[in-house]
Design a protein around this motif. Structure first.
Motif, PDB file in Angstrom:
ATOM      1  N   LYS A   1       0.929  -1.194  -0.101  1.00  0.00           N
ATOM      2  CA  LYS A   1       0.043   0.093  -0.012  1.00  0.00           C
ATOM      3  C   LYS A   1       0.889   1.255   0.107  1.00  0.00           C
ATOM      4  O   LYS A   1       1.875   1.075   0.449  1.00  0.00           O
ATOM      5  CB  LYS A   1      -0.817   0.020   1.235  1.00  0.00           C
ATOM      6  N   SER A   2       0.448   2.255  -0.468  1.00  0.00           N
ATOM      7  CA  SER A   2       1.085   3.478  -0.335  1.00  0.00           C
ATOM      8  C   SER A   2       1.351   4.031   0.774  1.00  0.00           C
ATOM      9  O   SER A   2       0.363   3.952   1.675  1.00  0.00           O
ATOM     10  CB  SER A   2       0.254   4.422  -1.668  1.00  0.00           C
ATOM     11  N   VAL A   3       2.531   4.897   0.829  1.00  0.00           N
ATOM     12  CA  VAL A   3       2.705   5.331   2.094  1.00  0.00           C
ATOM     13  C   VAL A   3       3.725   6.480   1.576  1.00  0.00           C
ATOM     14  O   VAL A   3       4.712   6.515   0.839  1.00  0.00           O
ATOM     15  CB  VAL A   3       3.483   4.557   3.304  1.00  0.00           C
ATOM     16  N   ASN A   4       3.658   7.752   2.205  1.00  0.00           N
ATOM     17  CA  ASN A   4       4.497   8.855   1.833  1.00  0.00           C
ATOM     18  C   ASN A   4       5.726   8.978   2.607  1.00  0.00           C
ATOM     19  O   ASN A   4       5.822   9.261   3.720  1.00  0.00           O
ATOM     20  CB  ASN A   4       3.961  10.433   1.903  1.00  0.00           C
TER      21      ASN A   4
ATOM     22  N   THR B   1       2.865  -1.964   3.692  1.00  0.00           N
ATOM     23  CA  THR B   1       2.996  -0.767   2.659  1.00  0.00           C
ATOM     24  C   THR B   1       4.317  -1.149   2.165  1.00  0.00           C
ATOM     25  O   THR B   1       4.991  -2.047   2.321  1.00  0.00           O
ATOM     26  CB  THR B   1       3.345   0.505   3.762  1.00  0.00           C
ATOM     27  N   TRP B   2       4.501  -0.329   1.101  1.00  0.00           N
ATOM     28  CA  TRP B   2       5.644  -0.908   0.108  1.00  0.00           C
ATOM     29  C   TRP B   2       6.992  -0.750   0.883  1.00  0.00           C
ATOM     30  O   TRP B   2       7.753  -1.592   0.683  1.00  0.00           O
ATOM     31  CB  TRP B   2       5.635   0.070  -1.038  1.00  0.00           C
ATOM     32  N   LYS B   3       6.817   0.268   2.139  1.00  0.00           N
ATOM     33  CA  LYS B   3       8.300   0.537   2.812  1.00  0.00           C
ATOM     34  C   LYS B   3       8.535  -1.078   3.674  1.00  0.00           C
ATOM     35  O   LYS B   3       9.661  -1.468   3.991  1.00  0.00           O
ATOM     36  CB  LYS B   3       8.033   1.554   3.553  1.00  0.00           C
ATOM     37  N   ASN B   4       7.270  -1.664   4.175  1.00  0.00           N
ATOM     38  CA  ASN B   4       7.544  -2.801   5.007  1.00  0.00           C
ATOM     39  C   ASN B   4       8.090  -3.798   4.016  1.00  0.00           C
ATOM     40  O   ASN B   4       8.769  -4.540   4.551  1.00  0.00           O
ATOM     41  CB  ASN B   4       6.000  -3.499   5.459  1.00  0.00           C
ATOM     42  N   LEU B   5       7.542  -3.767   2.727  1.00  0.00           N
ATOM     43  CA  LEU B   5       8.090  -4.847   1.810  1.00  0.00           C
ATOM     44  C   LEU B   5       9.397  -4.615   1.427  1.00  0.00           C
ATOM     45  O   LEU B   5      10.263  -5.665   1.214  1.00  0.00           O
ATOM     46  CB  LEU B   5       7.049  -4.902   0.373  1.00  0.00           C
TER      47      LEU B   5
END
Lengths: 430, 287
Positions: free
Chosen positions: A33-36, A290-294
């Motif tokens: 998911k998106s996150v800024n 979120t993509w950052k977790n990935l």
């Protein structure tokens, strides 16, 4: 001429294969998911320079930090040598950068010293893993592949550095014998001690020099393509991962906006009830992260500093923040493979929660942020754990019984214990 | 305090100290915001007591000591009293975002209605939630922890340990609460307070950003722990024993409970005292 052609084909194939696999990883990360994380670039750059480039957090443990620094600096600097190898390979030259004279000698000398410290550090790392059996390097989640992965990496680095040093040793002997092509260039503070081990025949020397040269370059290209399936991917991803770190206080957990709208409507009936269908509260599977977790999951190099600092793990609970990251990556890879096969992801009846990470693990967390603090590349296992708890509580109402009691006390009395709101200020007048 | 599994002990432990004893101790009037507003006044500082500080017998003593400090230095403060409600921290950490946001928004309504600007709290969990998680829900306040308040009062010269205070020369250590330390990087304030005591200060082997959790955070306070070979607070108390400190300074009501339980497990109640920074301040200043 043939060798130039072979070299060019091998190089091109290696780059294309890496590109193909890197794209898959990028696609998988984009499933999140998106996150800024694009705001405040100067602060982000500073974090990246300090944490990834400067290895700041590594030094919480000085001995492995120093050994790792040798390997890291060695890796970065010796890659300059790669430029020469590539040019020589494609154009059939030999030591093309030798025209730099004295500076070239300094470069080669420093590569040699670094190659030696890399080699030595890797040997010590192997001993730490396999002989000393340091606890965080021998925990259950590392059984089988992760343990072999770590050893393969270290052995490969030792072999690459050995080949590099023997190549130089053969080269300097050939230089002394004034063999064709082998121009006098470079300075060899380490490999001079290897010269004695080499044969005297020029043909054998050339064979050894060429073998080591090819072994080194093919080894490096193979290693590049090993990265996408290995924990060693951190050598590339540490940089973006630290750049996209959370810049806020560790104690601050994000508020879920989808919940805010509903709560506002509940408290103020004049507001319209939010109509948009919310996909899911919390995290059940990797796509809910979120993509950052990935990105975190792909960046994790399984060093286990998080787990070694985790109060739950220290006291024998099965929770291990490192395993949370490894599970996330494994599940994401599985989802990615599905997409490779069927173009889209179809429900395979599995999920991150339960099939990979158990309830017992997520409920053992004290949210103390020790894992987040320790991670040398700013990975955040806690966000994933909290996301899984949110799913268990909000989507399934499946929390431990005692947690449900606490939540219902809180809902009814405004305190986690069974006391009446009206008694809250009793302490002022007893 | 009220750890899960010891609920039956709760009534014995809570609020059953002899009334006479407390009367003597509690000679100051603690104003509520409602009371001040009725008189046409407003507090310059709101003291957010928190659930532990309100209901737990041990934490209540810390709460009273903070009130004593506030009155002693003449700060115009008030509490919300029965209008205060849990910040929602344990709900959020347990994964119930709905309940957290309900609590948060109700509290924000109360705080905004009273036009509260500045809040001090004795609980690092309340501190973290009010400071970090309320702003995006519309609640913007200046939030400080009581150790920060005490430190600034010392800096301003309003508090000074009495000569020959009881802590002089004692071996004291400090346990970093996760939600004060790592979560918000408040490491210095509590240490500065202790430094004024002329005591023999010693750090635990795991301290500051490397501090070990007491075991209560993330809603663990309210549940049995998962199977393992040890309780986290026992692991922590072993750090304390190793430090040979006779006093452990705490700055969180939950850490207080966990560390005291750890001391009990090790049967060191005679040798090791667990005191909050506020209690140490009151005693050292003879307030």
């Amino acid at each position: 001429m043939i060798s130039q052609l072979v070299f060019s084909i091998v190089l091109l194939a290696a780059i294309l294969l890496f590109y193909k696999n890197a794209r898959k990883i990028y696609r998988n990360i984009c499933l999140g998911k998106s996150v800024n994380r694009f705001d405040n670039p100067s602060e982000r750059l500073k974090t990246m320079l300090l944490v990834a480039f400067g290895q700041k957090k590594m030094f919480k443990r000085p001995i492995p930090a120093l050994l790792h620094l040798f390997v890291y600096v060695g890796f970065c600097i010796i890659n300059i040598e790669m430029i020469e190898i590539l040019i020589d390979g494609v154009f059939g030259t030999h030591r093309v950068l030798a025209f730099m004279g004295g500076f070239y000698a300094v470069l080669i000398a420093s590569f040699e010293v670094l190659a030696f410290t890399v080699l030595l550090s890797c040997v010590i790392f192997l001993i730490r893993r396999n002989v000393l059996k340091i606890k965080r390097l021998n925990q259950a989640e590392l059984n089988n592949w992760p343990k072999s992965d770590a050893n393969y990496i270290l052995i490969t680095e030792i072999l690459l550095m050995t080949a590099f040093l023997f190549m130089n040793a053969a080269d300097q002997k050939l230089q002394a014998l004034q063999a064709d092509h082998y121009i006098a260039a470079g300075s060899f503070p380490i490999s001079q001690y290897l010269v004695g081990l080499l044969p005297d025949a020029m043909n054998s020397l050339i064979a050894i020099e060429r073998f080591c040269w090819w072994f080194h370059i093919i080894g490096v290209l193979a290693f590049l393509n090993y990265l996408p399936i290995s924990k060693h991917l951190h050598i590339l991803l540490a940089f973006p991962n630290t750049y996209f770190s959370r810049l806020e206080p560790k104690g601050k957990f994000e508020n879920m906006e989808s919940v805010t709208a509903e709560v506002k409507a509940m408290l103020d009936p004049s507001l319209p009830t939010p109509s948009g269908e919310v996909s899911r509260f919390g995290v059940k599977d990797v796509q809910d992260l979120t993509w950052k977790n990935l990105l975190d999951a792909y960046t994790c190099t399984e060093c286990g500093r998080c787990t070694a600092a985790c109060p739950a793990n220290i006291t024998g609970k099965i929770l291990s923040p490192r395993k949370i990251m490894m599970d996330t990556r494994d599940r994401l890879e599985e989802v990615g493979k599905q997409i490779d096969q069927h173009k889209t992801f179809t429900d395979d009846g599995k999920s991150l929660l339960d099939n990979y990470i158990t309830r017992e693990e997520i409920w053992a967390c004290t949210s103390c942020n020790a894992c987040v603090e320790q991670c040398p590349v700013n990975i955040n296992p806690l966000e994933i754990i909290m996301g899984l708890r949110q799913y268990a509580v909000m989507e399934e109402s499946q929390a431990p019984q005692s947690i449900n009691i606490m939540l219902s006390n809180l809902e009814n009395n405004g305190a986690p214990w069974k006391y009446a709101q009206a008694d809250r200020a009793n302490w002022t007048n007893i | 305090m009220v750890r899960h599994g010891s609920m039956h002990k709760l009534t014995e432990r809570t609020g059953r100290t002899s009334k006479k004893e407390i009367k003597m101790e509690n000679t100051i009037h603690i104003p509520t915001v409602a009371e001040l507003v009725a008189k046409g006044e407003a507090p310059e500082l709101l003291f957010w007591v928190g659930c532990a500080g309100s209901f737990d017998e041990r934490a209540q003593r810390i709460t009273r000591d903070i009130c004593k400090i506030l009155s002693h230095v003449g700060i115009k403060y008030a509490i919300l009293g029965t209008e205060e409600s849990c910040t929602g921290d344990p709900a959020k950490r347990a994964g119930n975002e709905f309940l957290f946001q309900m609590q948060a928004m109700m509290n924000i309504q109360v705080l905004d209605a009273y036009e509260i600007k500045k809040i001090v709290t004795a609980c690092p969990h309340c501190f973290n939630t009010l400071k970090n998680e309320y702003p995006s829900l519309g609640g913007n306040y200046e939030v400080i922890h009581h150790t920060q308040l005490i430190q600034s009062l010392i800096d301003e010269g309003k508090l000074r340990p009495a000569d020959g205070n009881e802590f002089k020369g004692k071996r004291i250590t400090y346990h970093d609460p996760c939600y004060l330390g790592r979560a918000n990087e408040v490491y210095e304030a509590p240490r500065k307070v202790l430094e004024t005591l002329d005591a023999d200060l010693v750090e635990l082997k795991r301290c500051r950003s490397n501090g070990l959790c007491c075991g209560a955070g993330g809603a663990q306070m309210f549940k049995e722990s998962e199977p393992g070979h040890k309780d986290i607070n026992v692991e922590r108390i072993e750090d304390v024993l190793e430090s040979k400190a006779s006093i452990v300074a705490a700055a969180c009501p939950f850490c207080m409970t966990m560390i005291r339980d750890g001391v009990k497990v090790k049967e060191k109640e005679q040798e090791i005292q667990v005191l909050d920074i506020a209690e140490i301040t009151v005693r050292a200043n003879k307030i």
